[in-house]
Design a protein around this motif. Structure first.
Motif, short mmCIF file in Angstrom:
data_model
loop_
_atom_site.label_atom_id
_atom_site.label_comp_id
_atom_site.label_asym_id
_atom_site.label_seq_id
_atom_site.Cartn_x
_atom_site.Cartn_y
_atom_site.Cartn_z
N ASP A 11 39.72 61.80 14.60
CA ASP A 11 40.27 61.02 13.49
C ASP A 11 39.25 60.11 12.81
O ASP A 11 39.63 59.13 12.17
N GLN A 32 40.41 56.49 10.58
CA GLN A 32 41.80 56.74 10.18
C GLN A 32 42.76 55.91 11.04
O GLN A 32 43.97 56.22 11.07
N LEU A 35 45.98 54.75 9.56
CA LEU A 35 46.87 55.86 9.24
C LEU A 35 47.67 56.30 10.46
O LEU A 35 48.86 56.63 10.37
N HIS A 36 47.01 56.31 11.64
CA HIS A 36 47.66 56.81 12.86
C HIS A 36 48.39 55.71 13.64
O HIS A 36 49.07 56.00 14.61
N ALA A 47 45.43 64.04 10.12
CA ALA A 47 43.99 63.79 10.27
C ALA A 47 43.19 64.76 9.41
O ALA A 47 42.26 64.36 8.71
N GLU A 50 43.18 63.96 5.71
CA GLU A 50 42.35 62.80 5.42
C GLU A 50 40.86 63.17 5.44
O GLU A 50 40.08 62.69 4.61
N HIS A 51 40.48 64.05 6.39
CA HIS A 51 39.08 64.51 6.42
C HIS A 51 38.71 65.19 5.09
O HIS A 51 37.61 65.01 4.57
N LYS A 54 37.95 62.58 2.58
CA LYS A 54 36.84 61.67 2.86
C LYS A 54 35.48 62.34 3.02
O LYS A 54 34.45 61.67 2.89
#
Ligand code: KG4
Ligand code: ZN
Length: 359
Positions: A11, A32, A35-36, A47, A50-51, A54
């Motif tokens: 993450d 993250q 977020l988690h 996850a 989001e990767h 980003k």
């Protein structure tokens, strides 16, 4: 040799530029955690998405902070595994694309080897790391004892049979209502607690075993918490702190005893702590204490004399203990140095969620 490292195994979306395996020019990490936080743990699909968002800005930022462009980079390194497949794929795809576009070597790296090489970041000429070394890797997903005879030579001598140490910290934090990620919170709360209040079990797994098990310890914490709930209705601050401290003590004792027993058996010059849990102050102090006092506990709980006094190493910089890309770039350098011909032409690599440590 300047290597751009990319890490997306769980993450954190991370990129870094490292020279010759030790000089860190930049180390960018997009966490993250927030977020988690809502779900109390990592949801793989969340996850991965989001990767995707980003990865490009994080790579650009790493180059910018290093004051470099892709032209200055000699090779691209990426975490191949182990980790979450959907997260790994994003980093592997980005690294492969960069390697293809620039025609620079692509060096796949094992994430656990990466954690081990975090101890080389910032290595000083007057304090070089000496082999052989015994490394305890303790993170959220992994828990191993690895013997290193030389660079990128990894002999796995023990591993967890159930939870990893970091996972146990995270689960116990959840049981105590402390939130995510649990490790740093537990160690903070434990500072005010009585570590002797609860005598939690320490699983030694038989006389000669270097394997670990933390599920019994986790269940023991769950049981005392359930009893306290039934008795008091709520958990007091004091109870939570005592529970956290007693848990941390039991977990660190098993980890440090096995590390020092292995160090003694393999006659190593150094012992290293690696991975997220190596940020834990109690673990660092306990291992150092045992080295100073020259003892470890054997599998029968008996105090045994240590013949050699190995040097203890861990990453001073907490950002190098938890997931980062500088450690990936460092590992890649030592792989490349050992066998540059392996990486002459870019080749396709597959993300491997179950990758084992090799050497
Ligand atoms: O190495 P890492 O960043 O990710 C994995 O590869 O899993 O390790 C994350 C783990 C988490 O379980 C976190 O709770 C734990 O490391 N951790 C700690 C501390 N800081 C992070 N555990 C104990 N004490 C700490 N200070
Ligand atoms: Zn990790």
């Amino acid at each position: 040799m300047k290597i751009l490292g990319i890490e997306t195994s769980c993450d954190e979306t991370a990129a870094a530029v490292v020279e010759n395996g030790t000089v860190v020019h930049s180390n960018v990490i997009a966490s993250q955690v927030d977020l988690h936080h809502k779900t109390g743990g990592v949801v793989p699909e969340v996850a991965a998405r989001e990767h995707v968002l980003k990865i490009t800005p994080v790579i650009e930022e790493a180059l910018q902070q290093a004051g470099m462009t892709l032209d200055d980079i000699d090779a691209i390194a990426v975490t191949q595994g182990p980790g979450l497949l959907s997260s790994l794929v994003i980093g592997v795809t980005a690294a492969s694309a960069l390697s293809m576009a620039t025609n620079k070597p692509l060096i796949p790296v094992n994430h656990i080897a990466g954690h081990i090489y975090a101890n080389w970041l910032g290595e000083k000429a007057d304090d070089p790391i000496e082999f052989p070394a015994m490394v305890l890797t303790v993170s959220g997903g992994h828990n191993e004892l690895v013997y290193m005879k030389s660079h990128v030579s990894f002999k796995l001598i023990g591993e967890t049979l159930d939870d990893a140490a970091g996972e146990a910290f995270d689960k116990v934090a959840r049981i105590l209502g402390l939130g995510y990620p649990g490790g740093p919170i537990i160690s903070r709360v434990a500072m005010n607690g009585n570590k002797k209040r609860f005598d939690f079990p320490q699983a030694h797994m038989g006389k000669a075993s270097y394997d670990f098990s933390f599920s019994g310890l986790k269940t023991a914490v769950l049981n005392v918490v359930k009893e306290e709930h039934a008795r008091e209705g709520v958990l007091s601050e004091e109870f939570i702190a005592d529970c956290a401290a007693s848990f941390e003590e039991a977990a660190c004792r098993v980890l440090s005893n096995k590390l020092l027993r292995a160090a003694e058996e393999y006659k190593v010059k150094e012992v290293h702590l690696a991975g997220g849990v190596s940020a834990n102050r109690r673990l660092r102090a306990m291992v150092q204490e045992k080295i100073e006092q020259s003892y470890y506990y054997n599998a029968l709980g008996k105090k045994v004399k240590l013949h050699l006094k190995p040097k203890l190493r861990f990453a001073e910089n907490i950002a190098f203990c938890t997931d980062n890309a500088a450690m990936i770039a460092s590992t890649a350098f030592f792989h490349y140095k050992k066998a540059p011909h392996h990486y002459v032409k870019p080749f396709p690599i597959l993300a491997d969620p179950n990758m084992r440590i090799y050497g």
